[in-house]
Design a protein around this motif. Sequence first.
Motif, PDB file in Angstrom:
ATOM      1  N   GLU A   1       1.282   9.557   7.915  1.00  0.00           N
ATOM      2  CA  GLU A   1       1.176  10.196   9.235  1.00  0.00           C
ATOM      3  C   GLU A   1      -0.054   9.688   9.986  1.00  0.00           C
ATOM      4  N   LEU A   2      -1.144   9.555   9.285  1.00  0.00           N
ATOM      5  CA  LEU A   2      -2.377   9.060   9.900  1.00  0.00           C
ATOM      6  C   LEU A   2      -2.206   7.607  10.352  1.00  0.00           C
ATOM      7  N   ILE A   3      -1.585   6.780   9.516  1.00  0.00           N
ATOM      8  CA  ILE A   3      -1.323   5.384   9.866  1.00  0.00           C
ATOM      9  C   ILE A   3      -0.488   5.321  11.139  1.00  0.00           C
ATOM     10  N   GLU A   4       0.603   6.067  11.160  1.00  0.00           N
ATOM     11  CA  GLU A   4       1.519   6.020  12.304  1.00  0.00           C
ATOM     12  C   GLU A   4       0.893   6.569  13.577  1.00  0.00           C
ATOM     13  N   ASN A   5       0.000   7.531  13.454  1.00  0.00           N
ATOM     14  CA  ASN A   5      -0.628   8.135  14.639  1.00  0.00           C
ATOM     15  C   ASN A   5      -1.813   7.348  15.177  1.00  0.00           C
ATOM     16  N   ARG A   6      -2.446   6.518  14.331  1.00  0.00           N
ATOM     17  CA  ARG A   6      -3.690   5.890  14.759  1.00  0.00           C
ATOM     18  C   ARG A   6      -3.648   4.373  14.820  1.00  0.00           C
ATOM     19  N   CYS A   7      -2.497   3.762  14.569  1.00  0.00           N
ATOM     20  CA  CYS A   7      -2.380   2.306  14.610  1.00  0.00           C
ATOM     21  C   CYS A   7      -2.420   1.830  16.069  1.00  0.00           C
ATOM     22  N   PRO A   8      -3.450   1.072  16.471  1.00  0.00           N
ATOM     23  CA  PRO A   8      -3.562   0.633  17.863  1.00  0.00           C
ATOM     24  C   PRO A   8      -2.403  -0.254  18.330  1.00  0.00           C
ATOM     25  N   VAL A   9      -1.896  -1.124  17.473  1.00  0.00           N
ATOM     26  CA  VAL A   9      -0.792  -1.995  17.885  1.00  0.00           C
ATOM     27  C   VAL A   9       0.479  -1.175  18.084  1.00  0.00           C
TER      28      VAL A   9
ATOM     29  N   GLU B   1       2.219  12.821  -3.794  1.00  0.00           N
ATOM     30  CA  GLU B   1       3.058  12.489  -2.641  1.00  0.00           C
ATOM     31  C   GLU B   1       2.559  13.156  -1.362  1.00  0.00           C
ATOM     32  N   GLU B   2       2.032  14.362  -1.452  1.00  0.00           N
ATOM     33  CA  GLU B   2       1.538  15.032  -0.238  1.00  0.00           C
ATOM     34  C   GLU B   2       0.376  14.243   0.383  1.00  0.00           C
ATOM     35  N   ASN B   3      -0.457  13.641  -0.449  1.00  0.00           N
ATOM     36  CA  ASN B   3      -1.558  12.812   0.063  1.00  0.00           C
ATOM     37  C   ASN B   3      -1.012  11.542   0.707  1.00  0.00           C
ATOM     38  N   ILE B   4       0.007  10.951   0.093  1.00  0.00           N
ATOM     39  CA  ILE B   4       0.613   9.745   0.640  1.00  0.00           C
ATOM     40  C   ILE B   4       1.279  10.048   1.983  1.00  0.00           C
TER      41      ILE B   4
ATOM     42  N   ASP C   1      -7.433  10.751   0.132  1.00  0.00           N
ATOM     43  CA  ASP C   1      -7.446  10.756  -1.335  1.00  0.00           C
ATOM     44  C   ASP C   1      -6.248  10.009  -1.912  1.00  0.00           C
ATOM     45  N   VAL C   2      -6.005   8.810  -1.369  1.00  0.00           N
ATOM     46  CA  VAL C   2      -4.926   7.962  -1.860  1.00  0.00           C
ATOM     47  C   VAL C   2      -5.537   6.683  -2.414  1.00  0.00           C
ATOM     48  N   GLU C   3      -5.188   6.377  -3.638  1.00  0.00           N
ATOM     49  CA  GLU C   3      -5.577   5.123  -4.266  1.00  0.00           C
ATOM     50  C   GLU C   3      -4.399   4.167  -4.119  1.00  0.00           C
ATOM     51  N   LEU C   4      -4.604   3.090  -3.369  1.00  0.00           N
ATOM     52  CA  LEU C   4      -3.534   2.116  -3.154  1.00  0.00           C
ATOM     53  C   LEU C   4      -3.579   1.045  -4.242  1.00  0.00           C
ATOM     54  N   ASN C   5      -2.516   0.958  -5.029  1.00  0.00           N
ATOM     55  CA  ASN C   5      -2.380  -0.135  -5.990  1.00  0.00           C
ATOM     56  C   ASN C   5      -1.857  -1.382  -5.280  1.00  0.00           C
ATOM     57  N   ASP C   6      -0.958  -1.158  -4.341  1.00  0.00           N
ATOM     58  CA  ASP C   6      -0.378  -2.245  -3.557  1.00  0.00           C
ATOM     59  C   ASP C   6       0.208  -1.632  -2.288  1.00  0.00           C
TER      60      ASP C   6
ATOM     61  N   SER D   1      -1.105  -2.135   7.939  1.00  0.00           N
ATOM     62  CA  SER D   1      -1.716  -2.388   6.631  1.00  0.00           C
ATOM     63  C   SER D   1      -3.219  -2.133   6.650  1.00  0.00           C
ATOM     64  N   ILE D   2      -3.880  -2.590   7.702  1.00  0.00           N
ATOM     65  CA  ILE D   2      -5.326  -2.361   7.822  1.00  0.00           C
ATOM     66  C   ILE D   2      -5.612  -0.873   7.938  1.00  0.00           C
ATOM     67  N   CYS D   3      -4.802  -0.164   8.718  1.00  0.00           N
ATOM     68  CA  CYS D   3      -4.968   1.293   8.817  1.00  0.00           C
ATOM     69  C   CYS D   3      -4.807   1.948   7.447  1.00  0.00           C
ATOM     70  N   ALA D   4      -3.824   1.508   6.675  1.00  0.00           N
ATOM     71  CA  ALA D   4      -3.622   2.069   5.335  1.00  0.00           C
ATOM     72  C   ALA D   4      -4.879   1.889   4.495  1.00  0.00           C
ATOM     73  N   SER D   5      -5.422   0.694   4.529  1.00  0.00           N
ATOM     74  CA  SER D   5      -6.621   0.407   3.744  1.00  0.00           C
ATOM     75  C   SER D   5      -7.812   1.240   4.215  1.00  0.00           C
ATOM     76  N   MET D   6      -7.950   1.366   5.529  1.00  0.00           N
ATOM     77  CA  MET D   6      -9.109   2.075   6.078  1.00  0.00           C
ATOM     78  C   MET D   6      -9.026   3.592   5.905  1.00  0.00           C
ATOM     79  N   PHE D   7      -7.802   4.148   5.927  1.00  0.00           N
ATOM     80  CA  PHE D   7      -7.645   5.603   5.897  1.00  0.00           C
ATOM     81  C   PHE D   7      -7.291   6.156   4.521  1.00  0.00           C
ATOM     82  N   ALA D   8      -6.985   5.303   3.558  1.00  0.00           N
ATOM     83  CA  ALA D   8      -6.534   5.779   2.246  1.00  0.00           C
ATOM     84  C   ALA D   8      -7.559   6.710   1.588  1.00  0.00           C
ATOM     85  N   LYS D   9      -8.800   6.313   1.616  1.00  0.00           N
ATOM     86  CA  LYS D   9      -9.834   7.111   0.946  1.00  0.00           C
ATOM     87  C   LYS D   9      -9.929   8.518   1.545  1.00  0.00           C
ATOM     88  N   SER D  10      -9.855   8.620   2.881  1.00  0.00           N
ATOM     89  CA  SER D  10      -9.975   9.938   3.520  1.00  0.00           C
ATOM     90  C   SER D  10      -8.785  10.846   3.192  1.00  0.00           C
TER      91      SER D  10
END
Length: 145
Positions: free
Chosen positions: A120-128, A112-115, A68-73, A57-66
């Motif tokens: 992919e970025l979330i799954e590749n960069r999540c430290p946990v 959808e392509e941005n999402i 070009d994804v606006e997260l509503n939830d 979730s933190i990765c989603a929040s941190m990487f969304a802007k890069s």
Amino acid sequence: MSEETFTATVNLLEGVTVEAESRGHKIIMDEPEKMGGTDEGMNPVELTLCSLGGCLSICASMFAKSCDVELNDFSVELEGDIDLSGFKGADNVDPGFQDVRFTLYIDSDSPEENIKELVELIENRCPVSDSLQRNITIAGDYEIK
């Protein structure tokens, strides 16, 4: 290299109830009553799932802007399977998770392509997630007080 060391202290309180502390933040861990606890908190296995979900979730929040994804939830549901016979000492059965599954629930009006790029970025960069998927060195020691 930009290495950061994180620390935590965990103290056994009573029975199987423990208090964990890091950076002044505390949580209680316990086992359900059916496993000998008093159910005062999540057990470490549940907390591991929560750590993974929190990190995703933190990765989603941190990487969304890069991306070009606006997260509503955004939320994550997780589940993991453990064969408890390994914990109880059975030979040839790992005591930890056999499988962990999660679903990311993304509410966004972005393309959808941005999402997909974000996922992919979330799954590749999540430290946990990375830590759970690969062999890492865990070294322990003890002192008698």
